[in-house]
Design a protein around this motif. Structure first.
Motif, PDB file in Angstrom:
ATOM      1  N   ALA A 151      20.402   8.198   1.986  1.00  0.00           N
ATOM      2  CA  ALA A 151      19.315   7.483   2.672  1.00  0.00           C
ATOM      3  C   ALA A 151      17.991   8.185   2.458  1.00  0.00           C
ATOM      4  O   ALA A 151      16.945   7.545   2.342  1.00  0.00           O
ATOM      5  CB  ALA A 151      19.600   7.372   4.164  1.00  0.00           C
ATOM      6  N   ASN A 152      18.058   9.528   2.423  1.00  0.00           N
ATOM      7  CA  ASN A 152      16.827  10.303   2.312  1.00  0.00           C
ATOM      8  C   ASN A 152      17.195  11.710   1.846  1.00  0.00           C
ATOM      9  O   ASN A 152      18.051  12.361   2.461  1.00  0.00           O
ATOM     10  CB  ASN A 152      16.130  10.357   3.682  1.00  0.00           C
ATOM     11  CG  ASN A 152      14.748  10.966   3.588  1.00  0.00           C
ATOM     12  OD1 ASN A 152      14.557  12.008   2.958  1.00  0.00           O
ATOM     13  ND2 ASN A 152      13.779  10.317   4.213  1.00  0.00           N
ATOM     14  N   LEU A 153      16.568  12.159   0.777  1.00  0.00           N
ATOM     15  CA  LEU A 153      16.900  13.478   0.217  1.00  0.00           C
ATOM     16  C   LEU A 153      16.701  14.594   1.229  1.00  0.00           C
ATOM     17  O   LEU A 153      17.419  15.601   1.212  1.00  0.00           O
ATOM     18  CB  LEU A 153      16.044  13.731  -1.034  1.00  0.00           C
ATOM     19  CG  LEU A 153      16.517  14.822  -1.982  1.00  0.00           C
ATOM     20  CD1 LEU A 153      17.968  14.629  -2.402  1.00  0.00           C
ATOM     21  CD2 LEU A 153      15.609  14.862  -3.215  1.00  0.00           C
TER      22      LEU A 153
ATOM     23  N   GLY B  97      11.887   4.232  11.481  1.00  0.00           N
ATOM     24  CA  GLY B  97      12.272   5.294  10.540  1.00  0.00           C
ATOM     25  C   GLY B  97      12.274   6.673  11.147  1.00  0.00           C
ATOM     26  O   GLY B  97      13.210   7.454  10.951  1.00  0.00           O
ATOM     27  N   LYS B  98      11.227   6.958  11.909  1.00  0.00           N
ATOM     28  CA  LYS B  98      11.087   8.291  12.489  1.00  0.00           C
ATOM     29  C   LYS B  98      12.239   8.580  13.465  1.00  0.00           C
ATOM     30  O   LYS B  98      12.817   9.665  13.460  1.00  0.00           O
ATOM     31  CB  LYS B  98       9.747   8.384  13.219  1.00  0.00           C
ATOM     32  CG  LYS B  98       9.077   9.721  13.036  1.00  0.00           C
ATOM     33  CD  LYS B  98       7.668   9.748  13.598  1.00  0.00           C
ATOM     34  CE  LYS B  98       6.665   9.372  12.540  1.00  0.00           C
ATOM     35  NZ  LYS B  98       5.272   9.510  12.898  1.00  0.00           N
ATOM     36  N   ALA B  99      12.544   7.594  14.321  1.00  0.00           N
ATOM     37  CA  ALA B  99      13.620   7.765  15.312  1.00  0.00           C
ATOM     38  C   ALA B  99      14.961   7.957  14.609  1.00  0.00           C
ATOM     39  O   ALA B  99      15.746   8.855  14.968  1.00  0.00           O
ATOM     40  CB  ALA B  99      13.681   6.552  16.236  1.00  0.00           C
TER      41      ALA B  99
ATOM     42  N   GLU C 152       0.860  -1.196   0.000  1.00  0.00           N
ATOM     43  CA  GLU C 152       0.000   0.000   0.000  1.00  0.00           C
ATOM     44  C   GLU C 152       0.896   1.247   0.000  1.00  0.00           C
ATOM     45  O   GLU C 152       1.311   1.729   1.061  1.00  0.00           O
ATOM     46  CB  GLU C 152      -0.861  -0.077   1.271  1.00  0.00           C
ATOM     47  CG  GLU C 152      -1.912   0.991   1.425  1.00  0.00           C
ATOM     48  CD  GLU C 152      -3.055   0.838   0.440  1.00  0.00           C
ATOM     49  OE1 GLU C 152      -3.460  -0.319   0.189  1.00  0.00           O
ATOM     50  OE2 GLU C 152      -3.512   1.884  -0.068  1.00  0.00           O
ATOM     51  N   THR C 153       1.250   1.726  -1.184  1.00  0.00           N
ATOM     52  CA  THR C 153       2.095   2.918  -1.283  1.00  0.00           C
ATOM     53  C   THR C 153       1.822   3.601  -2.603  1.00  0.00           C
ATOM     54  O   THR C 153       0.993   3.121  -3.393  1.00  0.00           O
ATOM     55  CB  THR C 153       3.594   2.548  -1.160  1.00  0.00           C
ATOM     56  OG1 THR C 153       4.359   3.737  -1.004  1.00  0.00           O
ATOM     57  CG2 THR C 153       4.103   1.774  -2.373  1.00  0.00           C
ATOM     58  N   ASN C 154       2.488   4.719  -2.849  1.00  0.00           N
ATOM     59  CA  ASN C 154       2.365   5.354  -4.164  1.00  0.00           C
ATOM     60  C   ASN C 154       3.613   6.157  -4.481  1.00  0.00           C
ATOM     61  O   ASN C 154       4.374   6.543  -3.593  1.00  0.00           O
ATOM     62  CB  ASN C 154       1.096   6.228  -4.235  1.00  0.00           C
ATOM     63  CG  ASN C 154       1.117   7.285  -3.152  1.00  0.00           C
ATOM     64  OD1 ASN C 154       1.830   8.284  -3.263  1.00  0.00           O
ATOM     65  ND2 ASN C 154       0.361   7.053  -2.074  1.00  0.00           N
TER      66      ASN C 154
ATOM     67  N   GLY D  66      18.357   4.435  -4.784  1.00  0.00           N
ATOM     68  CA  GLY D  66      17.877   4.269  -3.421  1.00  0.00           C
ATOM     69  C   GLY D  66      19.035   4.189  -2.446  1.00  0.00           C
ATOM     70  O   GLY D  66      20.142   4.660  -2.724  1.00  0.00           O
ATOM     71  N   ASN D  67      18.771   3.587  -1.296  1.00  0.00           N
ATOM     72  CA  ASN D  67      19.796   3.450  -0.261  1.00  0.00           C
ATOM     73  C   ASN D  67      20.524   2.118  -0.456  1.00  0.00           C
ATOM     74  O   ASN D  67      19.961   1.062  -0.200  1.00  0.00           O
ATOM     75  CB  ASN D  67      19.122   3.511   1.117  1.00  0.00           C
ATOM     76  CG  ASN D  67      20.128   3.484   2.260  1.00  0.00           C
ATOM     77  OD1 ASN D  67      21.305   3.185   2.059  1.00  0.00           O
ATOM     78  ND2 ASN D  67      19.651   3.779   3.453  1.00  0.00           N
ATOM     79  N   THR D  68      21.772   2.193  -0.917  1.00  0.00           N
ATOM     80  CA  THR D  68      22.565   0.970  -1.127  1.00  0.00           C
ATOM     81  C   THR D  68      23.586   0.795   0.002  1.00  0.00           C
ATOM     82  O   THR D  68      24.619   0.157  -0.175  1.00  0.00           O
ATOM     83  CB  THR D  68      23.261   0.996  -2.501  1.00  0.00           C
ATOM     84  OG1 THR D  68      24.097   2.172  -2.569  1.00  0.00           O
ATOM     85  CG2 THR D  68      22.262   1.033  -3.645  1.00  0.00           C
TER      86      THR D  68
HETATM   87  O1  UT7 Z   1      20.573   4.702   5.924  1.00  0.00           O
HETATM   88  C1  UT7 Z   1      20.679   4.488   7.290  1.00  0.00           C
HETATM   89  C2  UT7 Z   1      19.910   5.418   8.107  1.00  0.00           C
HETATM   90  N1  UT7 Z   1      18.535   5.467   7.736  1.00  0.00           N
HETATM   91  C3  UT7 Z   1      17.953   6.614   7.515  1.00  0.00           C
HETATM   92  O2  UT7 Z   1      18.585   7.635   7.560  1.00  0.00           O
HETATM   93  C4  UT7 Z   1      16.456   6.615   7.282  1.00  0.00           C
HETATM   94  C5  UT7 Z   1      15.789   7.600   8.179  1.00  0.00           C
HETATM   95  N2  UT7 Z   1      14.354   7.637   8.079  1.00  0.00           N
HETATM   96  C6  UT7 Z   1      13.699   8.071   6.965  1.00  0.00           C
HETATM   97  O3  UT7 Z   1      14.316   8.346   5.952  1.00  0.00           O
HETATM   98  C7  UT7 Z   1      12.213   8.251   7.055  1.00  0.00           C
HETATM   99  O4  UT7 Z   1      11.815   8.136   8.391  1.00  0.00           O
HETATM  100  C8  UT7 Z   1      11.379   7.264   6.191  1.00  0.00           C
HETATM  101  C9  UT7 Z   1      11.580   7.590   4.730  1.00  0.00           C
HETATM  102  C10 UT7 Z   1      11.814   5.844   6.491  1.00  0.00           C
HETATM  103  C11 UT7 Z   1       9.901   7.455   6.515  1.00  0.00           C
HETATM  104  O5  UT7 Z   1       9.515   8.789   6.291  1.00  0.00           O
HETATM  105  P1  UT7 Z   1       8.719   9.594   7.434  1.00  0.00           P
HETATM  106  O6  UT7 Z   1       8.413  10.907   6.851  1.00  0.00           O
HETATM  107  O7  UT7 Z   1       9.558   9.559   8.662  1.00  0.00           O
HETATM  108  O8  UT7 Z   1       7.410   8.755   7.568  1.00  0.00           O
HETATM  109  P2  UT7 Z   1       6.851   8.066   8.881  1.00  0.00           P
HETATM  110  O9  UT7 Z   1       7.660   6.861   9.201  1.00  0.00           O
HETATM  111  O10 UT7 Z   1       6.674   9.116   9.913  1.00  0.00           O
HETATM  112  O11 UT7 Z   1       5.449   7.644   8.351  1.00  0.00           O
HETATM  113  C12 UT7 Z   1       4.437   8.597   8.023  1.00  0.00           C
HETATM  114  C13 UT7 Z   1       3.222   7.844   7.515  1.00  0.00           C
HETATM  115  C14 UT7 Z   1       2.826   6.683   8.429  1.00  0.00           C
HETATM  116  O12 UT7 Z   1       1.437   6.619   8.432  1.00  0.00           O
HETATM  117  P3  UT7 Z   1       0.625   7.098   9.731  1.00  0.00           P
HETATM  118  O13 UT7 Z   1       1.135   6.238  10.846  1.00  0.00           O
HETATM  119  O14 UT7 Z   1       0.981   8.543   9.879  1.00  0.00           O
HETATM  120  O15 UT7 Z   1      -0.777   6.833   9.339  1.00  0.00           O
HETATM  121  C15 UT7 Z   1       3.378   5.473   7.733  1.00  0.00           C
HETATM  122  O16 UT7 Z   1       2.655   4.308   8.007  1.00  0.00           O
HETATM  123  O17 UT7 Z   1       3.536   7.242   6.245  1.00  0.00           O
HETATM  124  C16 UT7 Z   1       3.228   5.848   6.283  1.00  0.00           C
HETATM  125  N3  UT7 Z   1       4.137   5.131   5.415  1.00  0.00           N
HETATM  126  C17 UT7 Z   1       3.905   5.011   4.096  1.00  0.00           C
HETATM  127  N4  UT7 Z   1       2.917   5.445   3.291  1.00  0.00           N
HETATM  128  C18 UT7 Z   1       2.994   5.163   1.988  1.00  0.00           C
HETATM  129  C19 UT7 Z   1       5.286   4.514   5.724  1.00  0.00           C
HETATM  130  N5  UT7 Z   1       5.823   3.967   4.616  1.00  0.00           N
HETATM  131  C20 UT7 Z   1       4.989   4.262   3.598  1.00  0.00           C
HETATM  132  C21 UT7 Z   1       5.008   3.980   2.219  1.00  0.00           C
HETATM  133  N6  UT7 Z   1       3.991   4.439   1.448  1.00  0.00           N
HETATM  134  N7  UT7 Z   1       5.996   3.270   1.644  1.00  0.00           N
END
Ligand code: UT7
Length: 336
Positions: free
Chosen positions: A262-264, A225-227, A35-37, A289-291
Motif C-alpha cells: 500500500a505504501n513503501l 489516508g492519514k488516519a 494537481e500532483t507530481n 501500486g496498490n492492487t
Molecule cells: O491498502 C489499504 C490501506 N491503505 C493504506 O495503507 C494507505 C495509508 N495511507 C497512505 O499511504 C498515505 O496516507 C497516503 C499515501 C494516502 C498519503 O500520504 P500522506 O503522507 O499521509 O499525505 P497526506 O494525506 O497527509 O497529505 C499531505 C499533503 C496534503 O496537502 P496539505 O493538506 O498538507 O496542503 C495533501 O492534500 O499532500 C497533499 N496530497 C498530494 N499532493 C500531491 C495528497 N495527495 C497528493 C498527490 N499529489 N497525489
C-alpha cells in the motif's frame, strides 16, 4: 487455527499464477489529470506506475491468473475442489465472482465463494483455504486475490487515484503430510471501528444506487489516508513481529517478509520492527501500486519465478486494510 499437536497435515502452496493488464499509467500521466507530481507520488508512496484493465472485469483477470497457474502444474481445472476469490471489486454484487471464474476456467467439480476483506483479503482467504485442507475434506483449493480497483477509483481525486492498480494472482493449496512445509500459523483480526476511514459508501443495502449517490460520487473509494496510515503502520508492524515471537522465529530465520503493497513507508516500518533488511522484503509496489487483494500473491509469484524464493524458505505474509482488517501468516515454501 488447530493446535500444533493435533495437526496431521499442513496446506502448502504448490503452484502460483498471475495476470497484470498491459496498459500502464505512469506518474507523469497523473500530472496531466490532477494537481500532483512524480516526486510527490514516489517519495510518499513508492509507486512509479500501475496497470489498468481496459476491457474486462475482475473475473476475467482472475481466470487469466488461474490459467497461468495451470500451465505450471499437472493439476487440471476439473480436479479443483474449491475456489475462493478475495476481492472488493466483484463483477457484480451477486452471483459471486468465484462462480464466474469457475465457469471461465472449467472447474466443473468445484464449489466456492468470494471473501471480502479488502487489502487483507488474500491472507484471510489463504487461511480459510488452509483450514479446509487441514480438515481433510478437500485436497485442491484455488485461492485468488483479484481487484479491478480502476472500476471504483475517482480519477479526479488526487488523494486516491494515484494509489491503486488492477491485477490478479492465484495460488493452489494442496495437503502436505510433511509438517515442515506449508502454512504453519496465522494471526488475523477485524475491527469495525475503522469502517468509515476507508470505504465505498453507496451501492450496498445501506445506501442503494440512486441518481443522488452517483451525483455525490459515492460509488468511489473514499480514504482518510492519514488516519489509515497511522493505524496501518502500527498494525502491520506489530502483527508481523507478534507472529515471529509466537513461533520463536529470529529475524535471520525469516527468508522474506511479504507485505501488502500500500505504501513503501508502511513496508519499511514493518521490516524495521521485525529486524529484517531491505533485501529480504518482497516489493513490487513501484510497478503495480496498490492492487488490494492481489498484492501478496503477485509478489510470491514474481519472486518465485525469478528464483528468489526456494523450497524451505520461511515467509511472513502481512497486511492491513479497510474494515479495519489485518493479520500475518507464517509459511514455509514448499515448491522446488
Ligand atoms: O491498502 C489499504 C490501506 N491503505 C493504506 O495503507 C494507505 C495509508 N495511507 C497512505 O499511504 C498515505 O496516507 C497516503 C499515501 C494516502 C498519503 O500520504 P500522506 O503522507 O499521509 O499525505 P497526506 O494525506 O497527509 O497529505 C499531505 C499533503 C496534503 O496537502 P496539505 O493538506 O498538507 O496542503 C495533501 O492534500 O499532500 C497533499 N496530497 C498530494 N499532493 C500531491 C495528497 N495527495 C497528493 C498527490 N499529489 N497525489
Amino acid at each position: 487455527m488447530q493446535s500444533k499437536n493435533k495437526k496431521i497435515r499442513n496446506a502448502s502452496i504448490t503452484a502460483v499464477g498471475m495476470y497484470v493488464p498491459e496498459k500502464i499509467l505512469d506518474n507523469k500521466y497523473f500530472e496531466s489529470i490532477v494537481e500532483t507530481n512524480d516526486e510527490w507520488i514516489t517519495s510518499r508512496t513508492g509507486i512509479r506506475e500501475r496497470r489498468i484493465m481496459e476491457n474486462g472485469a475482475t473475473s476475467d483477470m482472475s481466470a487469466k491468473a488461474c490459467e497461468d497457474l495451470f500451465k505450471t502444474t499437472n493439476v487440471k481445472p476439473e480436479e479443483i475442489d474449491i475456489i475462493i476469490v478475495a476481492t472488493v471489486t466483484p463483477d457484480m454484487l451477486f452471483p459471486a465472482t468465484a462462480c464466474l471464474v469457475q465457469e471461465k476456467i472449467g472447474a466443473k467439480n468445484a464449489w466456492g465463494f468470494d471473501l471480502s476483506a479488502a487489502c487483507s483479503g488474500f491472507l484471510f482467504a489463504l487461511q480459510t483455504g488452509a483450514s479446509l485442507i487441514e480438515s481433510g475434506s478437500y485436497k485442491k483449493v484455488l485461492v485468488v486475490g483479484s481487484d479491478k480497483m480502476s472500476a471504483i477509483t475517482d480519477y479526479t481525486d488526487r488523494n486516491t487515484c494515484i494509489l491503486f492498480g488492477d491485477a490478479a494472482s492465484a495460488v493452489l493449496l494442496e495437503p502436505s503430510e510433511d509438517l515442515n512445509f506449508g502454512i504453519k500459523d496465522s494471526l488475523l483480526h477485524i475491527d469495525g471501528a475503522g469502517k468509515n476511514a476507508l470505504y465505498m459508501r453507496a451501492g450496498g443495502s445501506a445506501l442503494p444506487a440512486s441518481h443522488e449517490t452517483v451525483d455525490q460520487k459515492l460509488h468511489y473509494i473514499y480514504q482518510d489516508g492519514k488516519a489509515v496510515f497511522k493505524v496501518a503502520v502500527k498494525g502491520m508492524a506489530d502483527i508481523s513481529f507478534e507472529i515471529m515471537q509466537k513461533n520463536g522465529l529470529k529475524s535471520e530465520e525469516v527468508s522474506y517478509l511479504v507485505p501488502h503493497q500500500a505504501n513503501l513507508r508502511i513496508i519499511d516500518a514493518t521490516a524495521q520492527r521485525m529486524g529484517i533488511p531491505k533485501e529480504k522484503v518482497m516489493i513490487n509496489i513501484d510497478r503495480y501500486g496498490n492492487t488490494t487483494a492481489a498484492t501478496i500473491p503477485l509478489c510470491l509469484t514474481e519472486y518465485y519465478r525469478t528464483g528468489k524464493v526456494k523450497k524451505g524458505d520461511n515467509l511472513i505474509l502481512s497486511a492491513f486494510g479497510a474494515g479495519y482488517t489485518w493479520g500475518a501468516l507464517y509459511l514455509t515454501w514448499a515448491i522446488d
